[in-house]
Structure formats: C-alpha cells, structure tokens
Design a protein around this motif. Structure first.
Motif, short mmCIF file in Angstrom:
data_model
loop_
_atom_site.label_atom_id
_atom_site.label_comp_id
_atom_site.label_asym_id
_atom_site.label_seq_id
_atom_site.Cartn_x
_atom_site.Cartn_y
_atom_site.Cartn_z
N LYS A 10 -10.22 -4.94 -6.96
CA LYS A 10 -10.62 -4.86 -5.55
C LYS A 10 -9.53 -5.43 -4.66
N ILE A 13 -6.60 -2.99 -4.33
CA ILE A 13 -7.00 -1.87 -3.47
C ILE A 13 -7.02 -2.31 -2.01
N ALA A 14 -7.60 -3.48 -1.76
CA ALA A 14 -7.65 -4.00 -0.39
C ALA A 14 -6.24 -4.18 0.18
N PRO A 22 -10.79 -1.43 5.36
CA PRO A 22 -12.11 -1.00 4.88
C PRO A 22 -13.09 -2.17 4.92
N SER A 24 -15.83 -2.33 2.96
CA SER A 24 -16.24 -2.64 1.59
C SER A 24 -15.47 -1.76 0.61
N ILE A 25 -15.27 -2.29 -0.58
CA ILE A 25 -14.61 -1.57 -1.66
C ILE A 25 -15.49 -1.73 -2.88
N ARG A 26 -15.87 -0.61 -3.47
CA ARG A 26 -16.69 -0.63 -4.69
C ARG A 26 -15.88 0.00 -5.81
N LEU A 27 -15.31 -0.83 -6.64
CA LEU A 27 -14.51 -0.38 -7.77
C LEU A 27 -15.46 -0.14 -8.94
N ALA A 40 -12.86 4.43 -7.15
CA ALA A 40 -13.56 3.47 -6.30
C ALA A 40 -14.05 4.18 -5.05
N MET A 42 -14.77 3.39 -0.77
CA MET A 42 -14.53 2.49 0.36
C MET A 42 -15.39 2.93 1.53
N ASP A 43 -15.81 1.95 2.31
CA ASP A 43 -16.57 2.20 3.53
C ASP A 43 -15.79 1.65 4.71
N CYS A 53 -7.19 6.89 7.15
CA CYS A 53 -7.09 6.68 5.71
C CYS A 53 -7.00 8.02 4.99
#
Length: 117
Positions: A10, A13-14, A22, A24-27, A40, A42-43, A53
C-alpha cells in the motif's frame, strides 16, 4: 490497478500515485500468506483527480525498489461488484471513452516528438 509486482505494498502504491492523492488503496492479498495478488483498487474524493490518474498513469512504470519496474494498467471500474448487464455496459462505455482519450494523448505526444526532431 493491474499488473502490479507481487512485492507492491500500500505504501509503494501511495508513493507512486502521490500526485493524485487517492483517499483509499485496497491491495488485494492472499489470505493465507498476505502476499499481493498483483492488483489493487483506489478511491478518490475528487473527480478531477480520478480523471488525471486514468489519463496519466495507465502504462506508467511502477518501480517499488524491490522488483523490476513494470508497466501497470489503470482502469476505471464501477464499484459494487456484480455482473449484471447494465453494469457491464456502463463499464464498456466508460473504458471505450477512456481509451479514445489515451489514443489522442499518445498521438499528440508523437506529434510533439516529431516537431522536436
């Protein structure tokens, strides 16, 4: 996000997407090992950041300093899951429009390169 190296975290990625912030990041990881599955989600809380993006980071070179750098895929999804036809057609339309924008950007970049040569 697709085609991430299995070493992606995470935090890496961030760092790669820090300019678009982003929310949130959900890996996605394997439950047994906790290792990345290579994709992953991202929101964003701002529409313009999401659009930026999608335009700028698709096929960008992701380098987490652990694995070899690789080109990643950045695609639009319509959250909520499911496979109903309305959702599928919405995704197809949005991704078609996005691909057209990417092609135009690539053509513009090629024109700029030719001008500078």
């Amino acid at each position: 996000l697709g085609n991430l190296p299995f070493s992606a975290t995470k935090d890496s990625i961030a760092k790669h997407f820090s300019k678009v912030s982003p929310t949130s990041i959900r890996l996605m990881t394997h439950k047994d090992s906790g290792k990345s599955k290579g994709f992953a989600f991202m929101d964003f809380d701002h529409y313009d950041r999401m659009k930026t993006c999608l335009k700028l980071y698709h096929h960008s070179s992701f380098d987490d300093g652990v694995s070899s750098a690789r080109k990643i895929n950045v695609e639009l999804t319509a959250g909520g899951g499911g496979n109903n036809e309305a959702r599928k057609s919405k995704l197809v339309a949005k991704n078609t429009k996005l691909n057209e924008q990417r092609k135009r950007r690539m053509m513009e970049e090629e024109k700029k390169k030719k001008r500078h040569e």
